[in-house]
Design a protein around this motif. Structure first.
Motif, PDB file in Angstrom:
ATOM      1  N   ILE A  66       0.811  -1.209   0.000  1.00 41.70           N
ATOM      2  CA  ILE A  66       0.000   0.000   0.000  1.00 41.70           C
ATOM      3  C   ILE A  66       0.852   1.270   0.000  1.00 41.70           C
ATOM      4  O   ILE A  66       0.495   2.259  -0.648  1.00 41.70           O
ATOM      5  N   GLN A  67       1.979   1.267   0.686  1.00 39.62           N
ATOM      6  CA  GLN A  67       2.777   2.495   0.791  1.00 39.62           C
ATOM      7  C   GLN A  67       3.354   2.932  -0.556  1.00 39.62           C
ATOM      8  O   GLN A  67       3.140   4.071  -0.979  1.00 39.62           O
ATOM      9  N   LYS A  94      -8.234   1.936  -6.206  1.00 37.48           N
ATOM     10  CA  LYS A  94      -8.303   1.246  -4.932  1.00 37.48           C
ATOM     11  C   LYS A  94      -7.281   0.120  -4.915  1.00 37.48           C
ATOM     12  O   LYS A  94      -7.134  -0.625  -5.882  1.00 37.48           O
ATOM     13  N   GLN A 117       0.433   6.373  -7.059  1.00 38.49           N
ATOM     14  CA  GLN A 117      -0.826   6.985  -7.457  1.00 38.49           C
ATOM     15  C   GLN A 117      -0.784   8.495  -7.297  1.00 38.49           C
ATOM     16  O   GLN A 117      -1.351   9.230  -8.093  1.00 38.49           O
ATOM     17  N   GLY A 118      -0.095   8.941  -6.262  1.00 41.60           N
ATOM     18  CA  GLY A 118       0.027  10.379  -6.045  1.00 41.60           C
ATOM     19  C   GLY A 118       0.843  11.063  -7.121  1.00 41.60           C
ATOM     20  O   GLY A 118       0.652  12.255  -7.398  1.00 41.60           O
ATOM     21  N   THR A 153       0.438   3.924  -2.953  1.00 38.85           N
ATOM     22  CA  THR A 153      -0.103   5.259  -2.697  1.00 38.85           C
ATOM     23  C   THR A 153       0.816   6.334  -3.252  1.00 38.85           C
ATOM     24  O   THR A 153       0.358   7.317  -3.836  1.00 38.85           O
ATOM     25  N   ARG A 154       2.129   6.154  -3.088  1.00 36.55           N
ATOM     26  CA  ARG A 154       3.079   7.121  -3.621  1.00 36.55           C
ATOM     27  C   ARG A 154       2.988   7.167  -5.139  1.00 36.55           C
ATOM     28  O   ARG A 154       3.005   8.245  -5.750  1.00 36.55           O
ATOM     29  N   PRO A 195      -6.905   8.226  -8.501  1.00 40.14           N
ATOM     30  CA  PRO A 195      -6.391   7.137  -7.668  1.00 40.14           C
ATOM     31  C   PRO A 195      -7.238   5.876  -7.789  1.00 40.14           C
ATOM     32  O   PRO A 195      -8.464   5.928  -7.906  1.00 40.14           O
TER      33      PRO A 195
END
Length: 343
Positions: A198-199, A214, A205-206, A202-203, A212
């Motif tokens: 996830i970490q 799921k 996707q940012g 998330t980066r 974004p």
């Protein structure tokens, strides 16, 4: 009263290094240029202002220089001094700074806490690039930011004489490309931590332009060599797992419960969880491992964070320690005040 400053020059770079290969090559060139005119065994003390990605840049730069001119590095003493610096517009990743502050009281009192509370964004404006003399730096809250930075750096350079040698690790990755049917191989050094799940998702996707997505737990095969807390090798284990988050930690963050990683050991603390709920509850599967292999199942791909720096998705990776007697390996030394016991 004015205090004599023993630091001849401090170069301030407004935009923090991002840990990219370009940054590593640039810093390697700066180190080579600084080392060549020095007599042998004269120490070169390099002050790093930044977070874990700046540390990652330094580690990669040293190893790149070792591959091109190992004799030059071996003939000198290269020591880094870390001044924590928040990253613009996002939460900083300062695992090494937090670790040093937890084990070194002088660093915590005189470096870590002043840096965290003194308004570094005003001291290092984004528009500033290249070397800046103190008189050209903007004043902050009634004091000269150049004076503050120079006094802090001078005190750090004079008092932090002990060394913390960080073990170097490598992350080997295999990625699919459109140019070839064979996976592309890369070998990336790191010295603090690695993460998938996830970490890094998330980066990534940012940094992407699209909306974004799921995150679904990554289906992967794990294989690792288990180690005892004292570093004694055990058996090799294999498992199929869904990975919501996986951390391979060398330097622990005091905020992470259960992590007992140690930068002196030849193994990492591998912890993973399969669901978001388990991660929020602090339910992790943990092991000391010497070598970790992760291979995606089906069409899965995994983004990778190394010391906070994002790397492209891969289908397989292997994390292992770089042997200290490797011909292209030199120590990554950080200056500290207190002598740490190598537990």
């Amino acid at each position: 009263p004015k205090v004599p400053i023993s630091v001849p020059r401090v170069q301030l770079v407004g935009a923090p290094l991002n840990g990219s290969p370009e940054d590593s090559r640039a810093l390697g060139g700066i180190l080579e240029e600084a080392l060549r005119p020095l007599p042998q065994r004269v120490p070169l003390r390099v002050v790093l202002c930044g977070d874990d990605r700046v540390v990652h840049t330094a580690a990669c730069a040293v190893q790149l220089l070792a591959q091109t001119d190992l004799a030059l590095l071996q003939a000198h003493d290269l020591v880094f001094y870390l001044l924590p610096c928040p990253r613009w517009g996002e939460a900083t990743s300062d695992r090494l700074a937090r670790y040093l502050a937890a084990v070194d009281g002088w660093y915590a009192q005189h470096v870590f806490h002043p840096c965290q509370s003194s308004g570094w964004p005003a001291i290092m404006p984004p528009s500033a690039r290249g070397a800046m003399p103190p008189e050209d730096l903007p004043p902050v809250a009634g004091r000269t930011s150049g004076d503050f930075l120079y006094r802090l750096t001078d005190s750090f350079l004079q008092r932090a004489q002990q060394l913390l040698p960080l073990r170097l690790y490598q992350c080997e990755t295999w990625s699919l490309t459109a140019e070839s049917t064979e996976p592309r191989y890369s070998c990336l050094p790191f010295c603090l931590w690695a993460s998938i799940g996830i970490q890094p998702f998330t980066r990534a996707q940012g940094q992407a332009a699209q909306s974004p997505l799921k995150f679904a737990p990554l289906r992967a095969s794990l294989s690792y060599m288990e180690m005892s807390a004292k570093g004694v090798p055990g058996e090799r284990l294999a498992a199929e797992a869904e990975l919501y988050s996986l951390m391979a930690v060398v330097v622990p963050d005091p905020a992470d419960p259960g992590f007992t990683a140690n930068p002196f050991h030849d193994c990492v603390e591998m912890s993973y969880t399969s669901t978001e709920a388990d991660m929020k509850k602090g339910v992790w599967n943990s092991s000391h491992v010497a070598c970790l292999d992760i291979e995606c199942q089906g069409d899965e791909r995994m983004d990778v964070l190394l010391d906070g720096q994002l790397y492209p998705p891969c289908i397989k990776l292997r994390i292992s320690v770089v042997e200290p007697d490797s011909i292209s390996t030199v120590p990554i030394n950080f200056a500290i005040f207190q002598t740490l016991l190598q537990a």
